[in-house]
Design an enzyme around this catalytic site. Structure first.
Site, PDB file in Angstrom:
ATOM      1  CD  GLU A  58     145.106  85.905  26.815  1.00 45.70           C
ATOM      2  OE1 GLU A  58     145.004  87.090  26.474  1.00 45.70           O
ATOM      3  OE2 GLU A  58     145.198  85.555  28.015  1.00 45.70           O
ATOM      4  CG  HIS A 109     113.880  88.176  20.823  1.00 46.16           C
ATOM      5  ND1 HIS A 109     112.580  88.163  20.360  1.00 46.16           N
ATOM      6  CD2 HIS A 109     113.888  87.382  21.923  1.00 46.16           C
ATOM      7  CE1 HIS A 109     111.839  87.408  21.160  1.00 46.16           C
ATOM      8  NE2 HIS A 109     112.608  86.923  22.110  1.00 46.16           N
ATOM      9  CE  LYS A 166     149.870  93.992  26.191  1.00 51.22           C
ATOM     10  NZ  LYS A 166     150.402  93.199  27.311  1.00 51.22           N
TER      11      LYS A 166
END
Length: 443
Positions: A284, A305, A419
């Site tokens: 961020e 793995h 948003k």
């Protein structure tokens, strides 16, 4: 805490070429002359925390511990990741199955919009004496506000208005916002999120310290570790002795050489959520203006793995930062077996951690041989003091590194894009034009 860059596969000349810029970036943070200078409250936060303030947080935590068997931390992003990273690192790995009756179980909400998750949480809480720590500066962040509505209603119905008032705590803005209004109206105990501290830098405010204290951990030692790292990375400390400045310079030197992805690695499962906090901190802060190292995380040896093949032989655009814990808290010896069907008797009598450390060393050598630069950050033990050091080390490095990238490390304009679309799609009042536009776009 020790930073080792000896396997970073970058010349000292290229790192030193950024030395002056790194120190200028640090000075700009100190002087408040950098981009985002209204969000520098974290810089000297550790040294500003008083014993009296810690005692106030501990008193509130004690009230929750005495009146709750479960405490739900409602928050998203920096409003919960810092707390969770420390709590998960220090807790028994199976604490959710082995509650001792003295420490509340810590649960998390408001970090997603999963209907099944929230339904299952509310069902679980029907049989619990629960409290809530609601962490939101505005009180209107959709994920957290939605969860808090549900939790507030349920807490009041199950425990009564008077007890709910006692066991719901608000961590929010000093004066503004829906969460502040609710806290004042309902008479909740409340703590302030400083205006000049962004969410991803807020773990050493009540945002992180209160939940960590409720979980039973020593926040004074956490703060002490951060205070000592603040001193070790202060202005005036030479570049060669400043781990945050060195880390920032090395990762930027690697970025300029085409290493676009940084993978943070741990060999201690308890550090999984610390890596999640780290991802938000750097992602961020730096991912903007078309720039920024992509932040990823793996848990080794588990992910050897799955992701191990790609890391070993995939595109050479990556480097690793390994967080290593020198000494575990417990001792467990590998047993011998008469039949030895698995062929592992050569390990009999060795500590499990010795096997883990050789997996770490063997992987480091293999990845370096495969052209993956490795940085190593080691701490002696996994405790509050050392986690406090790590937190501040990475925060300081993040501020310097963002300025080296020539971005504002303290804003997050891109977070608002989803948003706006979500509100338009949901028909939120005030978004009528956006709703019409998005309907046309979707046909």
């Amino acid at each position: 805490m020790v930073l080792d860059i000896s396997k970073a596969l970058i010349s000292a000349e290229k790192v030193n070429a950024l030395k002056d810029a790194a120190m200028q970036a640090q000075q700009a943070l100190e002087d408040g002359t950098c981009a985002g200078n209204d969000f520098l409250g974290w810089l000297h936060l550790p040294s500003s925390i008083t014993p009296e303030f810690i005692a106030e947080l501990q008193a509130c935590a004690r009230t929750l511990r005495e009146n709750c068997d479960t405490v739900v931390v409602a928050g998203i992003g920096g409003s919960y990741l810092g707390a969770r990273s420390v709590i998960e690192a220090l807790s028994n790995s199976f604490a959710h199955l082995t509650n001792d009756g003295k420490t509340p179980t810590i649960l998390y909400a408001g970090n997603n919009i999963g209907e099944d998750y929230l339904f299952e949480l509310t069902e679980l809480l029907k049989n619990k004496q629960f409290g809530v720590i609601n962490i939101s500066k505005s009180g209107t962040t959709t994920e957290t506000a939605l969860a808090f509505r549900l939790l507030k209603k349920q807490c009041e119905e199950q425990r009564g208005k008077a007890m709910a008032q006692k066991v719901i705590v608000a961590v929010t803005d000093a004066k503004r916002g829906a969460a502040r209004t609710t806290a004042d109206k309902e008479g909740y105990t409340s703590f302030i999120i400083p205006d000049n501290v962004g969410g991803r830098f807020s773990v050493l405010t009540p945002v992180g310290l209160l939940p960590i204290a409720v979980a039973g951990f020593d926040i004074a030692q956490l703060v002490k570790g951060a205070q000592d790292m603040e001193a070790q990375t202060a202005v005036g400390v030479p570049f060669e002795e400043n781990p945050s400045a060195i880390y920032a310079a090395v990762r930027n030197a690697l970025y300029r050489e085409g290493k676009k992805i940084e993978i943070v690695v741990n060999y201690q499962p308890k550090l999984h959520y610390f890596a999640e906090w780290w991802k938000q901190l750097f992602g961020e802060s730096e991912g903007k203006d078309g720039k920024g190292i992509f932040n990823a995380a793996v848990d080794f040896s588990t992910d050897l793995h799955s992701m191990g093949q790609w890391i070993q032989e995939g595109e050479r655009t990556i480097f690793e930062t390994v967080i290593s814990v020198e000494e575990p808290e417990h001792k467990l010896l590998f047993p011998g077996d008469e039949e030895n069907l698995d062929g592992l008797n050569f390990l009999a009598g060795k500590r499990v951690d010795e096997v883990n450390k050789m997996a770490e060393l063997g992987t480091l050598l293999a990845h370096v041989d495969g052209g993956v630069p490795n940085l190593r950050v080691s701490i002696p033990r996994l405790n509050e003091y050392n986690l406090g050091q790590l937190i501040y080390f990475f925060e300081k490095a993040c501020g310097i590194s963002g300025l080296l990238l020539e971005v504002n490390p303290f804003n997050q304009p891109g977070v608002e894009a989803y948003k706006k679309n979500m509100f338009a799609l949901l028909g939120k009042p005030g978004f009528e034009k956006e709703t019409e536009a998005i309907k046309q776009r979707l046909g």
